[in-house]
Scaffold this active site. Sequence first.
Site, PDB file in Angstrom:
ATOM      1  N   ASP A 290       0.827  -1.203   0.000  1.00  0.00           N
ATOM      2  CA  ASP A 290       0.000   0.000   0.000  1.00  0.00           C
ATOM      3  C   ASP A 290       0.868   1.262   0.000  1.00  0.00           C
ATOM      4  O   ASP A 290       1.991   1.243  -0.502  1.00  0.00           O
ATOM      5  CB  ASP A 290      -0.945  -0.015   1.209  1.00  0.00           C
ATOM      6  CG  ASP A 290      -2.319   0.546   0.871  1.00  0.00           C
ATOM      7  OD1 ASP A 290      -2.388   1.728   0.505  1.00  0.00           O
ATOM      8  OD2 ASP A 290      -3.306  -0.198   0.970  1.00  0.00           O
TER       9      ASP A 290
ATOM     10  N   HIS B  47      -4.163   6.074   2.776  1.00  0.00           N
ATOM     11  CA  HIS B  47      -4.750   4.825   2.300  1.00  0.00           C
ATOM     12  C   HIS B  47      -4.181   3.604   3.021  1.00  0.00           C
ATOM     13  O   HIS B  47      -4.913   2.733   3.505  1.00  0.00           O
ATOM     14  CB  HIS B  47      -4.506   4.728   0.798  1.00  0.00           C
ATOM     15  CG  HIS B  47      -5.245   3.637   0.100  1.00  0.00           C
ATOM     16  ND1 HIS B  47      -4.680   2.415  -0.190  1.00  0.00           N
ATOM     17  CD2 HIS B  47      -6.495   3.581  -0.408  1.00  0.00           C
ATOM     18  CE1 HIS B  47      -5.552   1.657  -0.833  1.00  0.00           C
ATOM     19  NE2 HIS B  47      -6.661   2.344  -0.989  1.00  0.00           N
TER      20      HIS B  47
ATOM     21  N   SER C 197     -11.130  -0.874  -1.820  1.00  0.00           N
ATOM     22  CA  SER C 197      -9.930  -0.855  -0.982  1.00  0.00           C
ATOM     23  C   SER C 197     -10.266  -1.132   0.474  1.00  0.00           C
ATOM     24  O   SER C 197      -9.441  -1.653   1.221  1.00  0.00           O
ATOM     25  CB  SER C 197      -9.231   0.508  -1.068  1.00  0.00           C
ATOM     26  OG  SER C 197      -8.429   0.598  -2.204  1.00  0.00           O
TER      27      SER C 197
END
Length: 743
Positions: free
Chosen positions: A143, A214, A535
């Site tokens: 990520d 994220h 996600s």
Amino acid sequence: MKASMATPHIILYVWLVLFTLPLLTTSVKSSTYIIHMDKSTMPKTFTSHTHWYSTTLKSLSPSTTTTPQLLYAYDNAIHGFSAVLSSAQLEALKQSPGFISAYPDMNVKVDTTHTTDFLSLNSNYGLWPASNYGKDIIVGVIDSGVWPESESFKDYGMTEIPTRWKGECEPGVQFESSMCNRKLIGARFFNKGVIAGHPGTNLTMNSTRDTLGHGTHTSSTIGGNYVKGASFFGYAEGIARGVAPSARLAMYKVLWDEGRYASDVLAGIDQAMEDGVDVISISMGFDEVPLYEDPIAIASFAAMEKGVFLSSSAGNQGPDMGSLHNGIPWVLTVGASSVDRAFAGTVTLGNGVAVVGWSLYPAKALLLDLPLVYNETLKACDLTLMELHAKEMIVVCEDVGVRDLVVQMFQVTQSKISGAIFISKDSFVIEEGDFRCPGAIINPKDAMPLITYVKTALNPKASIKFQQTILGTKPAPAIASYTSRGPSPSYPGILKPDLVAPGTRVLAAWAPKVPAAKLRSTSLSSDFNIISGTSMACPHAAGVAALLKGVHPDWSPAAIRSAMMTTTSELDNTLGPIQDVGYNFQSATPLAMGAGHVDPNKALDPGLIYDAGAQDYVRLLCAANYTDKQILAITRSYGYNCSNPSSDMNYPSFITNSTVQQFQRTVTNVGDGAASYRARLTAMNFNVSVAPDTLIFREKLEKQSFKVSITKTQEGQEGVLYGSLTWVDDVGKHAVRSPIVVV
């Protein structure tokens, strides 16, 4: 390549209607009661159940000081309402037509950010205690990095790091090796690809520190430790925790502000396998590339060979069919769904009527008794026209086909208007778009009391209260409109996605240096953020896989995937078929939800599994007429052969575009011992037969095979035809369900 993330979004759910009624005439103590009503007895003279309930309350004998107050009108969880009543009024209400029962309201303690509750993970039974909460399972997250100071990555309660761990905590800019601990046991970054793609560039954060948010969000969703008092600006308050809160986390940063390159992704996955992870979560993918050129497909084949489970996101290109990525036969492909939670802004009109609309306005604000404006000139919320009116007002914006909701919200944000009430059923805004202006969203079907009041009152006013969270909303889950759909462009012969998991409006840890929201034009930081996307669904599934790995360390990745798929639910919390937001809330097809919504506790004991190994996948590639070099690019070995190619592999789902198709499957008994299973088929618009229709197992781990034959009943049938095959054991303990799709 696209990281499967969406920015903070707007979801519209109007679930409850509140009324404040005129003063009645007795001075007695009042309490809140929950009242159940028989909706089938509602007289046809009433336009809605809310109208019926409010009229019923108005019919009660008046008193001098007690004000009967309708709090919520329910139409899904129950048929009925909650109201503040005196004991005398309650007794009178019991004589009303349609009354069923009533009981006092009770205190409830909210002690989670809710997705784990929605997945029915429980400390007393099921997968959590069986797996010891994922203790010592190592999850590698590919990520954008991690914010190590987050409370979600503290290591209190964690034991020593497993000796099999080979990873390290790599120092870099604003990141010391000492920032890792017994929870966050590894942190590495991979930037050679992005540097090569941008010669001479200076990376803004040349370390594993997260500059996007994220990676912090996804990793804490998988295995974040317990954090009390978590919330997003007052919304979703509770205890934050990951799906596998005792698992270990290792971050591999491959996403950069300056670019996102396949070479870095491959390096991250490669290192994760070298370091000794058990599960990999990767919320990104590559569009329109064949398997032999897909870095995730290639790297994940090696992971599968080593027994490493890989969970991947389906992408956010829905609701178009054939839009997903990561349609890789040997990984888990995860779509996104909603949970039974809504975030609210309560609109109270000057006549006491209150409507709970949807809002995520990130401020502790109360717009109190402001003029309410709604007319033909302003209802499209044009910025220039709004500026001609008084600033201290709440404007009503209606979807009139001139300006969509996103534009209207932008116009209000740019203006100096105090707030707005948006009347819209915009399907995009239900799930996506940031919420910068003070306001609430109301569905047109619930807006009549508002419109009637503002058109008829001499001096209409309204108040809006924010930061409210409602649990138990129905129906849930629903398939998100943004989640990408099958068939898989890279390999349409395997049904993808495999399943869905919570992805809409998920609260998890965040990098505080990355703005989590905006208050008009002012950026706001937060330790937690609520965002949507596949996600967010992918790490939920990765967390479930980590828990299963803890209970069944000898299971292959295919076995874990099978257990998760065949125990999913195809029903929502109304016990009706899961609905698809992207298709006007019609019943979702397997091309949107795969086998269904993940059910962790049922996956603990699936009864039967569909297992597969590397050679099975190679036979699939051979049947697809891949060249030797293309296959070698994926397998990295000449040890596999194409002597027996087959497009029919032992997968726990069925999909075909042929008029006639036969499948061969083998299931392994992973139950306690001897068992007998009988085939059960749902009603379909095509013919299906199963032979044999009974499977008898004499012992655990015994295998039995069967064939499924499919024939289209009519030529030229259009649309997605689907049903399911379920193997049910003779004691009713196990139901092993597989979707069947004809496209």
